[in-house]
Design a protein around this motif. Sequence first.
Motif, PDB file in Angstrom:
ATOM      1  N   GLY A 262       0.790  -1.228   0.000  1.00 45.12           N
ATOM      2  CA  GLY A 262       0.000   0.000   0.000  1.00 45.12           C
ATOM      3  C   GLY A 262       0.816   1.268   0.000  1.00 45.12           C
ATOM      4  O   GLY A 262       0.256   2.365  -0.170  1.00 45.12           O
ATOM      5  N   ASP A 264       2.967   2.373  -2.196  1.00 44.88           N
ATOM      6  CA  ASP A 264       2.922   3.029  -3.510  1.00 44.88           C
ATOM      7  C   ASP A 264       1.627   3.813  -3.699  1.00 44.88           C
ATOM      8  O   ASP A 264       1.627   4.885  -4.309  1.00 44.88           O
ATOM      9  CB  ASP A 264       3.066   1.982  -4.624  1.00 44.88           C
ATOM     10  N   PHE A 265       0.535   3.275  -3.175  1.00 49.22           N
ATOM     11  CA  PHE A 265      -0.738   3.999  -3.253  1.00 49.22           C
ATOM     12  C   PHE A 265      -0.661   5.326  -2.528  1.00 49.22           C
ATOM     13  O   PHE A 265      -1.085   6.361  -3.045  1.00 49.22           O
ATOM     14  CB  PHE A 265      -1.862   3.140  -2.659  1.00 49.22           C
ATOM     15  N   TRP A 266      -0.087   5.313  -1.334  1.00 53.96           N
ATOM     16  CA  TRP A 266      -0.008   6.543  -0.555  1.00 53.96           C
ATOM     17  C   TRP A 266       0.969   7.539  -1.171  1.00 53.96           C
ATOM     18  O   TRP A 266       0.781   8.753  -1.051  1.00 53.96           O
ATOM     19  CB  TRP A 266       0.366   6.230   0.893  1.00 53.96           C
ATOM     20  N   SER A 268       1.242   7.911  -4.403  1.00 58.32           N
ATOM     21  CA  SER A 268       0.439   8.533  -5.462  1.00 58.32           C
ATOM     22  C   SER A 268      -0.552   9.529  -4.877  1.00 58.32           C
ATOM     23  O   SER A 268      -0.823  10.574  -5.484  1.00 58.32           O
ATOM     24  CB  SER A 268      -0.294   7.461  -6.276  1.00 58.32           C
TER      25      SER A 268
END
Length: 437
Positions: A262, A264-266, A268
């Motif tokens: 997760g 990488d999501f944060w 972005s």
Amino acid sequence: MSRPATRRAASLGRLLTNGFVAFSLWVLSRALMALLWSNRETFIDHDVRYYFWQLDADGVSGALVEYPTPIAVFLDLIRITAGRTENAYVIAFVLIMVILDGAVTVWLWRSYSKTASAYWAAYTWCIGSLIWFRIDLLPAVAVLASLVWVTRRPIASGAAVAVGAATKLWPAMLIAPMLGTDRWGKRRGLGFLIAGGLLGLGSVLFFGWTRSISPVTWQSDRGLQIESIVATVPMIRHAFISPDLFHTELSQYNAWEIFGPGVDFWLSVADWMLVGSVLLAVALGWLIALGGMGLPHHRLPNANDPDTMAARTHAIVLAQIALICATIVANKTFSPQYMIWLGGPLAILLSLSLPRRDRIQARWLAILGLICAAMTHLVFPLNYSGLISQPTAEHADTVRLVVRNLLVIALCVASVTMALKSAWRIGRDDPQVASSH
């Protein structure tokens, strides 16, 4: 002695007494900061030593590429004049910051506002001795000066923003709401262009294009720092939910970063929030500098009306606070020294002559700022080990971090809301805007 002479003597006596009390309180607060540093915080000098190591090994051209060239030149001048030894460099750096800290407090007290001076001293005391061991005091003072001079010396005000951007890039956004088509806005823009142009041109001519833009590429390549707002959820999972899936490590960017599902999501999310902070700067600039021209019931002449000067100054100060908060919240890095940036604008806001409702809001915002500063000090340097241990040993350290981050989010939401409301009124066809200020 005549009555006028007696009154003058009494006024001078009160001034000297108040000044002595204020100076004594500042000295006491700094003594407490130094005492806490000597007992529990001596390791925070690592960044200053890092400046020395980098400059001593690679010079300005190859060292401190994460910082704009002008501040690297300044730091190298300290190295040269301090005798080119590491310990002497640390002493010289800290001495400069202590003098700057005290000079700003005295300057505000004597030349601007005793309220602003007292708040600045209290706010920096909450952050602690870290203000003496990081360069972030320099852009913070530059932003503070830009607001002190916003109507008194508009050219110097714009130039101060440019100087701030030459130490850390983020202050460049702050010029947007300070611009305008009136003579004050034009002069602030002129000061920013002259100072920024000279500093930028000097950087390119003496050190080249690659070194001049290196801070931008450095920031874009960084990972998710553990104290950042967008790292809050991963840090909660790291401490309480899935400790085996996450780990923290000191990255090549000299920051503790978190790795796991997760992340990488944060990252972005942080990128999109950064875009949002830029759009916020554009929106505030449009509403304040151009009076929201093009919106229904908004006209540029309203923004340029001299009778709205106090309202516009209030809007500019709120805009600075909102943009700094948005920059902090959107950043994938949240070093504790970033909180220093807010001290000046909050001090100025608290000292403005405002209508009762705005004055009450300013006080609550200033109090929340003090709490956020104090909580940041509790996170770093006082309770940091639990955040970087594998697995997290002290859950209380993570709880403190989460609480601090939630408070900073609240400060951001409140300041952005207040800034947009205040900016919206500037160009609107509303005679109460001028009369209420």
